[in-house]
Design a protein around this motif. Structure first.
Motif: not given
Length: 419
Positions: A293-307
């Motif tokens: 979640i922290k990686g999502v918020k700081n931009g390290t993780i580029d995308l969230i997918t439904s998979d």
């Protein structure tokens, strides 16, 4: 077709003049004609007016699977794209999970033709290797010219490091995006869940976080050597986030995604051996979900997918060891994310990422094609089988509390409304 969206609250972080404003939006023949406080509808206009209706640019999912060709009983392309539209998505990236897998230009053309003239636009990936067998590169250049937006052997790690090296070097000639699934099979062995306290207590074979992190570390070393563009799909561990963050600080062109369920559910859900929670990568610990979640918020993780991974019922209604990995997720991703992020962050995450695949992002502006998602961000409900549009019903979200519901989508001069 003329459509008038009445009294919609606009969620548009890129336009401060419209953001959080309540407006009417008039759409004529697929184009945004007017945005104003009050618009009188022209003749023959379909008026959409719902309580607490919000609107944003259409949503984007970087990793969905359907069944066609080969597994049409799981999900056809047509029904899969209708499921995406009803779930708020106007663009999706299609994984290489069919049979035969798409490893030639003609396969890419088939997928694009099968999805023509539908509301949600399909952007296919092509196999990285011929038949997905990790022995020889597929026809990458020809597939790129036919419309493939990247190259991925779906959920199959590249064991041959030299093959990844050659792929990254070759793809630079035509700006190709190379996917590498983060799993070292030598470490994961026959594991089926996260290795840890829960797997030990339940007596299930574990997949160490090391299996993911070792593969990522290897791939990033290769990327640093070759250059090029690397996409690491569905990371799931705290150290994986750190590895990607360090690589980005070095200036490497690396992107990554995370599955929504890896942000919201931990391996403690496995206590009753329900096979709906058997996914790949596996559900991890609360330490991992917090880091993700922290990686999502700081931009390290580029995308969230439904998979989103449809499966036949007989592949899930078996003993846990024998069940297939995977869950559908298009219908539940909004309600799950909106539980852990505020609404502006949720919409930002669901709307971003097209540029990575050279897909033009939509704009909520007068004169632009209408590519919009309609939703109520406040409504809460318990997710059940009744909320599933997919042909397959293997949803790990069933029984969970959701916050926010999709009302419909507008794109390609078409309208889909959930009744």
């Amino acid at each position: 077709m003329n459509i008038l969206l009445k009294s919609v609250t606009i969620v548009n972080g890129n336009n401060k003049d419209l953001h959080k404003k309540k407006k009417d939006i008039l759409i004529k023949n697929g184009t945004i004609e007017a945005i104003a406080t009050k618009i009188d509808p022209p003749a023959k206009t379909k008026i959409i007016e719902k309580d607490n209706m919000h609107v944003s640019i259409g949503w984007f999912d970087s990793g969905v699977s359907f069944g066609e060709p080969g597994y049409e009983e799981r999900e056809t392309i047509e029904n899969g794209l209708m499921t995406a539209a009803k779930s708020g998505f106007t663009d999706v990236i299609l994984n290489t999970s069919s049979t035969p897998t798409p490893d030639s230009a003609s396969d890419i053309v088939f997928l694009k033709n099968a999805s023509k003239n539908l509301l949600t636009k399909l952007h296919p990936l092509g196999n990285l290797t011929a038949n997905g067998e990790s022995e020889a590169l597929a026809e990458l250049y020809d597939m790129k010219n036919s419309g493939a937006v990247g190259f991925y052997d779906f959920k199959h790690p590249i064991s041959n490091a030299n093959l990844l090296k050659i792929a990254l070097q070759y793809a630079q000639n035509f700006d190709g995006l190379i996917f590498s699934f983060p799993l070292d099979r030598n470490i994961s062995g026959k594991g089926i869940v996260n290795e840890g306290v829960t797997s030990t207590r339940l007596g299930l074979k574990g997949i160490p976080a090391l299996a993911e992190e070792l593969q990522i570390a290897r791939d990033l070393f290769i990327l640093e050597y070759t250059g090029g563009k690397l996409f690491i799909p569905t990371i799931s561990t705290a150290n994986a986030v750190k590895l990607v963050a360090d690589a980005k600080k070095k200036g490497l062109e690396v992107y990554c995604s995370v599955a929504a369920h890896n942000l919201t559910i931990t391996d403690e859900a496995l206590e009753d051996f329900n096979t709906k929670y058997k996914v790949m990568p596996p559900l991890r610990t609360s330490t991992d979900t917090k880091a993700l979640i922290k990686g999502v918020k700081n931009g390290t993780i580029d995308l969230i997918t439904s998979d989103h991974t449809p499966l036949n019922v007989e592949l899930k209604h078996v003993e846990f060891d024998n069940a297939d990995f995977g869950s559908i997720g298009l219908e539940s991703i909004f309600g799950m994310l909106n539980n852990i992020l505020d609404i502006e962050d949720t919409i930002a995450q669901l709307s971003k990422g097209r540029e990575i695949f050279n897909v033009d992002p939509p704009k909520l502006e007068i004169g632009q094609p209408a590519n919009l998602t309609l939703f109520d961000p406040e409504i809460t409900y318990n997710f059940t089988q009744d909320h599933i549009h997919s042909t397959s019903k293997n949803a790990l979200a069933t029984g969970r509390q959701m916050k926010g519901k999709v009302i419909g989508t507008v794109a390609n001069n078409q309208l889909v409304i959930n009744e």
